[in-house]
Design an enzyme around this catalytic site. Structure first.
Site, short mmCIF file in Angstrom:
data_model
loop_
_atom_site.label_atom_id
_atom_site.label_comp_id
_atom_site.label_asym_id
_atom_site.label_seq_id
_atom_site.Cartn_x
_atom_site.Cartn_y
_atom_site.Cartn_z
NE ARG A 95 -6.68 12.59 -0.23
CZ ARG A 95 -5.57 12.01 -0.66
NH1 ARG A 95 -4.79 11.35 0.18
NH2 ARG A 95 -5.22 12.09 -1.92
CD GLU A 131 -10.96 6.90 3.07
OE1 GLU A 131 -11.84 6.81 2.21
OE2 GLU A 131 -11.05 7.64 4.08
#
Length: 294
Positions: A52, A94
């Site tokens: 990502r 994250e």
């Protein structure tokens, strides 16, 4: 097919290895997944190989506000950072870590897992795919990483992530598209279904532009892709003429209000409003706003 036991284990899903860290529970109850403890936020680093790459600013701002009010409901999953004593590297979460920084947290709850590079990458991809957090290009690049670095076949990948082999193959094909079309996918202007029709097109960039401008469905795009490039570029009927300034301004107003790309296809009698979202969080936020307006 490679019958590696660790791959069969991963096929059971992310929860089998790191717990029900992403179970969505009713907001009123706010249950928390048990953490191994709290770690100073500056001792945690993102995984440089995390598939990502895109983290929407509006999404992070909204999540940071939620964290200020309710704390971090789901701990971040980490592993001891290689060759860095006392530090940790993120496996999954994250976005929560970034939002916690914005919220001004000094510490963040973590679940610590001792895993190698391959498993960390597998878990990061599985978590993001299951949560639909990856745009199609990020998903394809993550699959390609596992193939290049760890010798996966497309069938192996399908078993690990719970997708069909054809889904994996079609996703990987998106990496053959020109950068301009990849950017459209990342921005949400094109869907993965639209993009797949462009892989074998003679003029993929030109066709992509027309798909976006005319708001074509995937089926319409497939039919157009079968035509010679000259016919694809033929002038559109008057009904599909360029949008006027008022319509463009309305699209911009709605896009700014939702934080998502909004397009309006107005016809003589009614029309169509399309909102392109990249993540489930964006869709949840849109639904929440609509409910508040009732």
């Amino acid at each position: 097919m490679n019958d590696d036991p660790s791959r069969r284990r991963l096929g059971r899903g992310l929860a089998a290895l790191i717990g029900e860290m992403d179970t969505v529970a009713p907001a009123a109850e706010k249950p928390r997944t048990a953490a191994d403890g709290k770690v100073p936020i500056e001792f945690i680093s993102p995984n440089p190989r995390n598939p990502r790459r895109q983290f929407g600013d509006a999404d992070l701002t909204d999540l940071a506000q939620s964290i200020r009010e309710h704390g971090v409901v789901q701990p971040v999953v980490v592993r001891p950072a290689p060759r860095q004593d006392g530090r940790y590297e993120i496996i999954a979460g994250e976005r929560r870590w970034r939002a916690s920084q914005r919220a001004g947290l000094a510490e963040i709850p973590v679940i610590v897992r001792e895993v190698d590079d391959r498993t960390a990458l597998e878990l990061a991809i599985i978590e993001n795919v299951q949560r639909a957090d990856l745009n199609p290009i990020e998903e394809a690049q993550g699959y390609q990483q596992l193939i290049d670095e760890h010798g996966y076949s497309q069938a192996d990948l399908g078993q690990v992530i719970g997708k069909s082999r054809s889904h994996v193959a079609n996703t990987l094909r998106l990496l053959r598209l020109p950068d301009v079309i990849r950017d459209m996918l990342v921005d949400g202007a094109l869907s993965a279904g639209h993009a797949r029709t462009l892989v074998t097109a003679q003029d993929p960039a030109g066709l992509a532009k027309r798909i976006v401008e005319d708001g074509l469905s995937v089926r319409q795009a497939e039919a157009l892709a079968q035509m010679p490039p000259a016919q694809q570029r033929e002038p559109r009927p008057a009904a599909a003429a360029q949008k006027d300034a008022d319509m463009l301004a309305l699209e911009k107003l709605l896009s700014d209000a939702t934080g998502m790309k909004v397009t309006i296809a107005h016809k003589d009698r009614g029309g169509e409003l399309r909102i392109a979202y990249r993540t489930l969080e964006q869709l949840d936020e849109l639904c929440r706003r609509l409910k508040l307006e009732r």
